[in-house]
Design a protein around this motif. Structure first.
Motif, PDB file in Angstrom:
ATOM      1  N   THR A   1      -3.986  27.132 -33.978  1.00  0.00           N
ATOM      2  CA  THR A   1      -4.976  26.310 -32.960  1.00  0.00           C
ATOM      3  C   THR A   1      -5.402  25.216 -33.756  1.00  0.00           C
ATOM      4  O   THR A   1      -5.558  23.858 -33.253  1.00  0.00           O
ATOM      5  N   LEU A   2      -5.937  25.211 -35.087  1.00  0.00           N
ATOM      6  CA  LEU A   2      -6.234  24.197 -35.931  1.00  0.00           C
ATOM      7  C   LEU A   2      -5.289  23.097 -36.023  1.00  0.00           C
ATOM      8  O   LEU A   2      -5.405  21.819 -36.128  1.00  0.00           O
ATOM      9  N   ILE A   3      -3.985  23.477 -36.327  1.00  0.00           N
ATOM     10  CA  ILE A   3      -2.889  22.425 -36.702  1.00  0.00           C
ATOM     11  C   ILE A   3      -2.631  21.830 -35.126  1.00  0.00           C
ATOM     12  O   ILE A   3      -2.586  20.546 -35.241  1.00  0.00           O
ATOM     13  N   ASP A   4      -2.625  22.292 -34.177  1.00  0.00           N
ATOM     14  CA  ASP A   4      -2.734  21.559 -32.727  1.00  0.00           C
ATOM     15  C   ASP A   4      -3.774  20.784 -32.820  1.00  0.00           C
ATOM     16  O   ASP A   4      -3.570  19.608 -32.203  1.00  0.00           O
ATOM     17  N   TYR A   5      -4.914  21.268 -32.869  1.00  0.00           N
ATOM     18  CA  TYR A   5      -6.285  20.391 -32.882  1.00  0.00           C
ATOM     19  C   TYR A   5      -6.003  19.033 -33.523  1.00  0.00           C
ATOM     20  O   TYR A   5      -6.353  18.160 -33.278  1.00  0.00           O
TER      21      TYR A   5
ATOM     22  N   LEU B   1      -5.680  13.553 -33.952  1.00  0.00           N
ATOM     23  CA  LEU B   1      -5.218  12.092 -34.660  1.00  0.00           C
ATOM     24  C   LEU B   1      -4.471  10.971 -33.813  1.00  0.00           C
ATOM     25  O   LEU B   1      -4.244  10.035 -34.209  1.00  0.00           O
ATOM     26  N   GLN B   2      -4.011  11.550 -32.755  1.00  0.00           N
ATOM     27  CA  GLN B   2      -3.249  10.746 -31.846  1.00  0.00           C
ATOM     28  C   GLN B   2      -4.106   9.654 -31.317  1.00  0.00           C
ATOM     29  O   GLN B   2      -5.364   9.903 -30.830  1.00  0.00           O
ATOM     30  N   PRO B   3      -3.603   8.472 -31.189  1.00  0.00           N
ATOM     31  CA  PRO B   3      -4.406   7.369 -30.646  1.00  0.00           C
ATOM     32  C   PRO B   3      -4.296   7.432 -29.073  1.00  0.00           C
ATOM     33  O   PRO B   3      -5.669   6.796 -28.356  1.00  0.00           O
ATOM     34  N   THR B   4      -3.490   7.889 -28.430  1.00  0.00           N
ATOM     35  CA  THR B   4      -3.662   8.409 -27.087  1.00  0.00           C
ATOM     36  C   THR B   4      -3.199   9.778 -26.604  1.00  0.00           C
ATOM     37  O   THR B   4      -2.181  10.074 -27.658  1.00  0.00           O
ATOM     38  N   LEU B   5      -3.671  10.389 -25.394  1.00  0.00           N
ATOM     39  CA  LEU B   5      -2.763  11.664 -25.428  1.00  0.00           C
ATOM     40  C   LEU B   5      -2.527  11.601 -23.963  1.00  0.00           C
ATOM     41  O   LEU B   5      -3.065  10.949 -23.090  1.00  0.00           O
TER      42      LEU B   5
ATOM     43  N   ALA C   1      -0.905  16.373 -20.536  1.00  0.00           N
ATOM     44  CA  ALA C   1      -0.962  17.861 -21.222  1.00  0.00           C
ATOM     45  C   ALA C   1      -1.458  18.089 -22.451  1.00  0.00           C
ATOM     46  O   ALA C   1      -2.197  18.913 -22.730  1.00  0.00           O
ATOM     47  N   ASP C   2      -1.340  17.151 -23.340  1.00  0.00           N
ATOM     48  CA  ASP C   2      -2.219  17.075 -24.693  1.00  0.00           C
ATOM     49  C   ASP C   2      -3.827  16.950 -24.211  1.00  0.00           C
ATOM     50  O   ASP C   2      -4.368  17.756 -24.851  1.00  0.00           O
ATOM     51  N   GLY C   3      -4.189  16.233 -23.512  1.00  0.00           N
ATOM     52  CA  GLY C   3      -5.672  16.267 -23.206  1.00  0.00           C
ATOM     53  C   GLY C   3      -6.192  17.639 -22.766  1.00  0.00           C
ATOM     54  O   GLY C   3      -7.097  18.095 -23.062  1.00  0.00           O
ATOM     55  N   ASP C   4      -5.282  18.261 -21.814  1.00  0.00           N
ATOM     56  CA  ASP C   4      -5.751  19.413 -21.262  1.00  0.00           C
ATOM     57  C   ASP C   4      -5.698  20.639 -22.381  1.00  0.00           C
ATOM     58  O   ASP C   4      -6.459  21.284 -22.646  1.00  0.00           O
ATOM     59  N   ARG C   5      -4.539  20.429 -23.315  1.00  0.00           N
ATOM     60  CA  ARG C   5      -4.487  21.205 -24.593  1.00  0.00           C
ATOM     61  C   ARG C   5      -5.820  21.150 -25.528  1.00  0.00           C
ATOM     62  O   ARG C   5      -6.395  21.908 -25.919  1.00  0.00           O
ATOM     63  N   LEU C   6      -6.208  19.909 -25.740  1.00  0.00           N
ATOM     64  CA  LEU C   6      -7.306  19.763 -26.561  1.00  0.00           C
ATOM     65  C   LEU C   6      -8.685  20.277 -25.882  1.00  0.00           C
ATOM     66  O   LEU C   6      -9.462  20.870 -26.566  1.00  0.00           O
ATOM     67  N   GLY C   7      -8.591  20.243 -24.571  1.00  0.00           N
ATOM     68  CA  GLY C   7      -9.764  20.688 -23.899  1.00  0.00           C
ATOM     69  C   GLY C   7      -9.980  22.056 -23.930  1.00  0.00           C
ATOM     70  O   GLY C   7     -10.918  22.740 -24.069  1.00  0.00           O
TER      71      GLY C   7
END
Length: 155
Positions: free
Chosen positions: A26-30, A35-39, A42-48
């Motif tokens: 989970t921390l690696i995903d986070y 560190l991504q300039p844009t999401l 799907a990535d925004g949902d995962r971060l949420g």
């Protein structure tokens, strides 16, 4: 305090390291997403999802804060003074979380003891998790009533 905890066999550091291993992916995903300039959506949902999970898990929240501090330090986003303030805040939160967990555990165990004493017929007070005089008297009554062996049938 730390020396007393170690003497009692309690290791907050070990708990933190165990949580780190438990939340590693989970921390690696986070970190990867943060560190991504844009999401993407799907990535925004995962971060949420990760951040929502951290609200309910103080140790995951701690490690996410640590990751944020590390990134901020290496990107020179935070001044050393702000970083020290954040670290001090985290230490207080970890200490408070540990104390809260210990208090909850103690109350839970005391409630279980009170329920046992009530089933054994030596306690008539409330099952409230408070080790008061009524609970202490019931413990002594149980010891007196069963000097050799405690009645396991009430467990």
């Amino acid at each position: 305090m730390a020396d007393r905890l170690r003497a009692e066999g309690v290791s907050p550091t070990a708990d933190l390291m165990q949580a780190l291993q438990q939340h590693r992916s989970t921390l690696i995903d986070y970190c990867t997403l943060a560190l991504q300039p844009t999401l993407s959506d799907a990535d925004g949902d995962r971060l949420g999802e990760i951040l929502a999970q951290a609200i309910d898990d103080p140790l995951l929240n701690f490690w996410i804060d640590e990751a944020d501090c590390w990134v901020a330090e290496h990107l020179e986003v935070l001044s050393p003074e702000v970083l020290k303030q954040q670290q001090s805040k985290l230490k207080r939160l970890i200490g408070q979380t540990w104390v809260d967990t210990l208090w909850h555990d103690l109350q839970h165990r005391t409630k279980a003891l009170q329920a046992y004493l009530k089933r054994a017929g030596v306690y008539s007070g409330a099952i409230d998790g408070i080790m008061g005089p009524t609970t202490q008297h019931a413990i002594e009554s149980l010891k007196t009533a069963y000097p050799d062996d405690l009645p396991l049938g009430y467990l």
